[in-house]
Design a protein around this motif. Structure first.
Motif, PDB file in Angstrom:
ATOM      1  N   SER A  49       0.821  -1.209   0.000  1.00  0.00           N
ATOM      2  CA  SER A  49       0.000   0.000   0.000  1.00  0.00           C
ATOM      3  C   SER A  49       0.857   1.261   0.000  1.00  0.00           C
ATOM      4  CB  SER A  49      -0.935   0.010   1.211  1.00  0.00           C
ATOM      5  OG  SER A  49      -0.205   0.180   2.406  1.00  0.00           O
ATOM      6  N   HIS A  73      -4.444   6.401  -5.087  1.00  0.00           N
ATOM      7  CA  HIS A  73      -3.987   5.182  -4.413  1.00  0.00           C
ATOM      8  C   HIS A  73      -4.412   4.014  -5.288  1.00  0.00           C
ATOM      9  CE1 HIS A  73      -2.741   3.962  -0.106  1.00  0.00           C
ATOM     10  NE2 HIS A  73      -2.182   3.181  -1.002  1.00  0.00           N
ATOM     11  N   SER A  75      -5.007   0.342  -6.428  1.00  0.00           N
ATOM     12  CA  SER A  75      -5.238  -1.010  -5.913  1.00  0.00           C
ATOM     13  C   SER A  75      -4.299  -1.982  -6.618  1.00  0.00           C
ATOM     14  CB  SER A  75      -6.693  -1.424  -6.142  1.00  0.00           C
ATOM     15  OG  SER A  75      -6.897  -2.774  -5.764  1.00  0.00           O
ATOM     16  N   ALA A 252      -9.266   3.368   0.225  1.00  0.00           N
ATOM     17  CA  ALA A 252      -8.195   4.242   0.726  1.00  0.00           C
ATOM     18  C   ALA A 252      -8.612   5.096   1.915  1.00  0.00           C
ATOM     19  CB  ALA A 252      -7.680   5.143  -0.395  1.00  0.00           C
ATOM     20  N   MET A 287      -5.211   0.691   2.915  1.00  0.00           N
ATOM     21  CA  MET A 287      -5.728  -0.241   1.903  1.00  0.00           C
ATOM     22  C   MET A 287      -5.885  -1.646   2.492  1.00  0.00           C
ATOM     23  SD  MET A 287      -6.104   1.664  -0.880  1.00  0.00           S
ATOM     24  CE  MET A 287      -5.958   0.821  -2.457  1.00  0.00           C
TER      25      MET A 287
END
Length: 373
Positions: A49, A73, A75, A252, A287
């Motif tokens: 993450s 952010h 994945s 997030a 995450m």
């Protein structure tokens, strides 16, 4: 670039497709997502993450800012980029990136870079050390979680409380009691400062606050319990329609952190952290996984809560019951972190003029990332 204890891929806004769907497809492929094996082996992401992140920087259209900065952010295993929050650690690399790219004119000594954080609609002032017209990266400031020292970059998060999504205290309360199906009641401070954040007591999760990431990450039942709390808290904060929708499309934010009073602990190196060096112990999930240190915006949220009487965090500090200016020293898995916050009360409620923390940053590489057609 590395910024603080995070690492990400930085793009100038003028080199990316203008269509958001095309832009996100390019960024996902560049980092190697989605990867069902969880390795990002066919991209530049780091499969954690803290290292699966993207930053987009360009000139600002606002007269009070130099740059517009957007954070994504990414994945690792899903085709998803979450733009709901900011990355405080990578914020420290935005100014150096912009100076190196010619987006901001350098001023010898220290260059103040005025940043508009587009995700949350907030201004951030970065004071970037400069030598010979370039960002200075070497120095004697040590940031726990990073093996080498560097030049300190001071970040001032201006008026960080609240956003277009939710006010500073989304429920209007310093302390809430959440009803979690299957888990029962748990007290939490729900706060929106730096990023939306859910703060709970470590003891209420059956923890001490001294746990290290490997221990937390190996406890799947604990992670699932934390995600249920986070998702239900997000709905309570007005950040999602249902817990399932939050878990599916908003991994997030809000972040979930658990805190405990200062006590002796050790970091991941086995180095002792004496209780007298810290004001609080804290761990945070990012995450869905334990952070190896602590998120920058999570530190802002925690420091603001620590300076706000009535929160569960303030009650654990040496200045319990007091607001004002406080420098909170957090004990986290990689060591310690100090972050300052000013919290005052007026006729309109709690106000947060600013929060300040220091990070280091470094440009790791520059060049061309090859993305298949």
């Amino acid at each position: 670039m590395r910024g603080g204890t995070s690492k990400g891929l930085f793009f100038r806004s003028d080199v990316l497709p203008s269509d958001p769907a095309e832009r996100d497809a390019l960024i996902l492929r560049a980092l190697g997502s989605p990867d069902p094996y969880g390795t990002q082996i066919d991209g530049l992401g780091g499969a954690t993450s803290s290292t699966s992140k993207a930053v987009i920087v360009g000139p600002s259209s606002r007269p009070d800012c130099d740059l517009d900065y957007r954070f994504g952010h990414v994945s690792i295993q899903s085709p998803l980029i979450d733009y709901s929050g900011n990355c405080g650690n990578l914020t420290s690399a935005v100014g150096p990136f912009a100076i190196a790219e010619g987006l901001v004119a350098p001023l010898e000594g220290v260059t103040e870079v005025r940043i508009w954080q587009a995700n949350i609609g907030k201004r951030i002032l970065a004071r970037v050390p400069v030598r010979d017209g370039l960002p200075l990266e070497t120095g004697d400031f040590r940031l726990d979680g990073i093996p080498w020292s560097g030049a300190a970059i001071e970040l001032s998060f201006l008026d960080p409380g609240g956003s277009a999504e939710a006010p500073l205290l989304p429920t209007g309360h310093e302390l809430d009691t959440l009803e979690i199906p299957g888990l029962g009641r748990i007290e939490a401070t729900l706060i929106n400062a730096g990023n939306p954040t859910v703060l709970v007591r470590a003891a209420d999760l059956g923890l001490t606050g001294r746990e290290l990431p490997a221990q937390i990450g190996a406890d799947q039942a604990l992670l699932e319990r934390c995600e249920r709390i986070r998702a239900h808290a997000a709905v309570t904060m007005g950040l999602g329609d249902t817990p399932d929708a939050v878990s599916r499309s908003r991994p997030a934010t809000p972040k979930l952190a658990f805190v405990a009073p200062a006590t002796d602990s050790v970091d991941t190196r086995g180095e002792p952290i004496p209780a007298e060096r810290i004001d609080l112990l804290a761990r945070i999930l990012s995450m869905g996984r334990p952070h190896h240190a602590f998120t920058g915006t999570g530190a802002v949220a925690l420091a603001v809560a620590a300076a706000m009487p009535g929160t569960l965090v303030n009650a654990m500090t040496p200045w319990a019951g007091q607001s004002g200016v406080h420098h909170c020293r957090l004990g986290h898995p990689s060591g310690t972190l100090e972050v300052g916050a000013e919290v005052i009360a007026d006729a309109n409620g709690w106000q947060v003029p600013r929060a300040i923390l220091r990070r280091t940053a470094r440009r790791l590489m520059e060049g061309v990332v090859l993305v298949p057609e």
